[in-house]
Design a protein around this motif. Structure first.
Motif, short mmCIF file in Angstrom:
data_model
loop_
_atom_site.label_atom_id
_atom_site.label_comp_id
_atom_site.label_asym_id
_atom_site.label_seq_id
_atom_site.Cartn_x
_atom_site.Cartn_y
_atom_site.Cartn_z
N VAL A 1 12.94 29.67 40.10
CA VAL A 1 13.25 30.78 39.52
C VAL A 1 14.63 31.28 39.41
N GLY A 2 15.41 30.71 40.28
CA GLY A 2 16.72 31.32 40.63
C GLY A 2 17.59 30.23 39.73
N GLY A 3 17.11 28.95 39.73
CA GLY A 3 17.69 27.81 38.97
C GLY A 3 17.58 28.29 37.40
N LEU A 4 16.59 28.75 36.93
CA LEU A 4 16.41 29.05 35.54
C LEU A 4 17.21 30.40 35.17
N ALA A 5 17.25 31.27 36.09
CA ALA A 5 18.24 32.44 35.77
C ALA A 5 19.50 31.93 35.80
N LEU A 6 19.81 31.20 36.88
CA LEU A 6 21.29 30.75 36.65
C LEU A 6 21.84 30.17 35.34
N PHE A 7 20.91 29.09 35.11
CA PHE A 7 21.18 28.20 33.82
C PHE A 7 21.04 29.21 32.63
N TRP A 8 20.36 30.12 32.28
CA TRP A 8 20.59 30.91 30.95
C TRP A 8 21.22 32.03 31.15
N LEU A 9 21.82 32.61 32.40
CA LEU A 9 22.80 33.39 32.47
C LEU A 9 24.35 32.83 32.26
N VAL A 10 24.43 31.74 32.87
CA VAL A 10 25.47 30.87 32.52
C VAL A 10 25.89 30.38 31.25
N SER A 11 24.67 30.23 30.51
CA SER A 11 24.88 29.52 29.22
C SER A 11 25.29 30.74 28.20
N GLY A 12 24.68 32.09 28.66
CA GLY A 12 25.09 33.11 27.88
C GLY A 12 26.62 33.42 28.18
N LEU A 13 26.89 33.53 29.32
CA LEU A 13 28.33 34.01 29.49
C LEU A 13 29.21 32.99 29.04
N VAL A 14 28.97 31.45 29.22
CA VAL A 14 29.96 30.66 28.52
C VAL A 14 30.08 30.83 26.94
N GLY A 15 28.84 31.08 26.49
CA GLY A 15 28.99 31.38 24.79
C GLY A 15 29.53 32.62 24.59
N LEU A 16 29.78 33.70 25.39
CA LEU A 16 30.45 34.95 25.03
C LEU A 16 31.75 34.68 25.63
N LEU A 17 32.19 33.81 26.22
CA LEU A 17 33.57 33.58 26.68
C LEU A 17 34.08 32.50 25.78
N ARG A 18 33.37 31.76 25.09
CA ARG A 18 33.99 30.73 24.11
C ARG A 18 33.25 30.95 22.66
N PHE A 19 33.29 32.13 22.34
CA PHE A 19 32.54 32.76 21.17
C PHE A 19 32.96 32.05 19.91
N ASP A 20 34.22 31.99 19.76
CA ASP A 20 34.90 31.40 18.79
C ASP A 20 34.58 29.81 18.26
N ALA A 21 34.71 29.19 19.50
CA ALA A 21 34.55 27.72 19.48
C ALA A 21 32.96 27.38 19.33
N ALA A 22 31.99 28.20 19.71
CA ALA A 22 30.66 28.39 19.66
C ALA A 22 30.24 28.29 18.03
N ALA A 23 30.70 29.53 17.53
CA ALA A 23 30.83 29.73 16.04
C ALA A 23 31.36 28.40 15.15
N ALA A 24 32.31 27.83 15.68
CA ALA A 24 32.89 26.82 15.06
C ALA A 24 32.12 25.60 14.81
N VAL A 25 31.20 25.40 15.85
CA VAL A 25 30.37 24.14 15.84
C VAL A 25 29.62 24.37 14.44
N LEU A 26 29.03 25.38 13.96
CA LEU A 26 28.36 25.62 13.06
C LEU A 26 29.06 25.82 11.76
N THR A 27 30.19 26.58 11.72
CA THR A 27 31.05 26.57 10.38
C THR A 27 31.86 25.14 9.94
N GLU A 28 31.97 24.52 10.92
CA GLU A 28 32.36 22.98 10.68
C GLU A 28 31.29 22.16 9.96
N ARG A 29 30.16 22.61 10.04
CA ARG A 29 29.12 21.86 9.25
C ARG A 29 28.39 22.88 8.25
#
Length: 431
Positions: free
Chosen positions: A319-347
């Motif tokens: 349970v703790g590992g799943l919480a950490l995985f999803w929270l970190v995934s969300g935080l990374v996306g928040l901190l690298r918002f433009d880079a994440a969006a660029a993955v889609l706009t480039e396609r």
């Protein structure tokens, strides 16, 4: 007799219910969530009530109407979001006992605990003692039973913890300085309840239900390890100074609904010991409580028990590992918002659509990562994690199929997380 059993689906209550049904009695069982219990014990009539809300005698009168006796097997180890120790074990019980006296329902069996005294160090024990004393002052045919450490086929609370400790690889960890422990088989407790209800032992008396021999915690854990069929392992006494931080974390998780047996009440109880005097029960003709090793011989020990012990140890990590995985995934996306969006706009995805998709993914990640840490929400969060992963992979396959060949495993790495969520969902039930 028609008998009302409180906590009829608990570790002790379910054994009492089964024994009374076997003896030919009609059982009315009461509990807070009876959906599973109704399927397990269709022979009983089930009433769904939260005992903590039944704090006046008038609230109990319709529940005891038509009954010849009452057995209280309900209990709460420690306060939590849905649990109020004083309300369940003291206030509601006083109201129940008054209602019995007012209705002329004379026979009451109270399942308490050895060590329940007014000056005990835990609210669990003090409230049990307060209810015992309130019952003892009434002109009823009451019996108070005080079991020691109850061993049962059901794995919950302390019995689950013992199975887990006994399943620890390489070592056998126990709390240092633990007091002596006397055990009793749950079947002996159920039989004592039956004898009390049927008038086979003197009423207006309290009896400790414990074996003669007292054991150290290390001996109990070692006996469980042998019972499970694991190889012997060195016993490691963990100092209480190191146990306390774990207990503090478990107390904090209790506020999120997780009822860990490693909370502070359990630590105090282990430190004080679990001992009683079986001689009064023996003097009135009560059958000798089964000892530790004989009790274990009466319990099933198959691959199911071995799986449970190991998986119980892994459940917090899952349970703790799943919480950490999803929270970190969300935080990374928040901190690298433009880079994440660029993955889609480039396609070829539009900027607004890409930003909306990334923002939605971030919110989903953070919400699910937080939700799975709440006991009540955990099953729904695990299901949503599985569904969210499949939706992410489906959308990604349409919008950016080339990422399946990404050497960093952009898509592939999400599959183990979905499988882990499936395991968490399988482990959601605690009773």
């Amino acid at each position: 007799m028609r008998i009302l059993v409180l906590g009829g689906y608990g570790l002790i209550g379910s054994a009492v219910l089964a024994r009374l049904v076997e003896a030919g009695h009609a059982v009315v069982a009461l509990g807070r969530d009876t959906r599973t219990a109704r399927r397990r014990f269709p022979e009983a009539t089930w009433i769904e009530r939260d005992i903590a809300t039944l704090c006046e005698a008038a609230a109990w009168h319709p529940l005891i109407a038509g009954c010849d006796a009452v057995v209280n097997c309900a209990g709460v180890l420690q306060d939590g979001p849905r649990d109020d120790v004083r309300a369940v074990q003291d206030t509601a019980m006083r109201a129940l006992f008054r209602a019995c006296a007012e209705a002329g329902l004379r026979r009451v069996v109270q399942v308490s605990a050895v060590g329940a005294t007014p000056d005990a160090r835990t609210a669990f024990m003090r409230t049990k003692a307060a209810a015992d004393a309130a019952l003892g002052r009434l002109d009823l045919d009451w019996i108070i039973l005080r079991p020691g450490l109850v061993l049962a086929p059901t794995a919950y609370g302390g019995t689950a913890l013992l199975r887990a400790l006994a399943s620890t690889p390489l070592i056998l960890p126990v709390v240092g300085g633990a007091g002596p422990i006397q055990t009793v088989h749950v079947g002996d407790v159920a039989e004592a309840v039956r004898l009390g209800l049927e008038g086979r032992v003197p009423v207006r008396a309290a009896y400790d239900l414990v074996e003669d021999e007292a054991h150290g915690l290390s001996d109990v854990a070692a006996a469980f390890r042998a019972w499970l069929g694991h190889e012997p392992a060195p016993i490691v006494a963990v100092p209480r100074l190191l146990v306390r931080p774990v207990v503090a974390i478990c107390d904090g998780l209790g506020r999120l609904g997780w009822c860990s047996p490693l909370r502070s009440t359990a630590l105090v109880q282990v430190t004080d010991g679990v001992t009683g005097d079986p001689s009064p029960w023996r003097r009135v003709g009560g059958p000798d409580p089964t000892g530790l090793r004989a009790s274990l011989r009466r319990l099933p020990s198959t691959v199911q028990e071995r799986w449970f012990g190991r998986l119980w140890l892994l459940k917090p990590a899952i349970v703790g590992g799943l919480a950490l995985f999803w929270l970190v995934s969300g935080l990374v996306g928040l901190l690298r918002f433009d880079a994440a969006a660029a993955v889609l706009t480039e396609r070829g995805v539009g900027v607004a659509t890409a930003q909306a998709a990334v923002a939605g993914g971030i919110v989903l990640d953070l919400v699910l990562g937080a939700a799975i840490m709440v006991r009540r929400l955990m099953p729904l969060a695990a299901l949503a994690m599985i569904g969210g992963t499949l939706a992410y992979l489906a959308a990604g396959t349409v919008l950016a199929p080339d990422l399946w060949a990404d050497p960093l495993g952009t898509y592939v790495k999400t599959l183990p997380a979905a499988l882990l969520a499936l395991v968490a969902l399988a482990l959601a039930a605690e009773r």
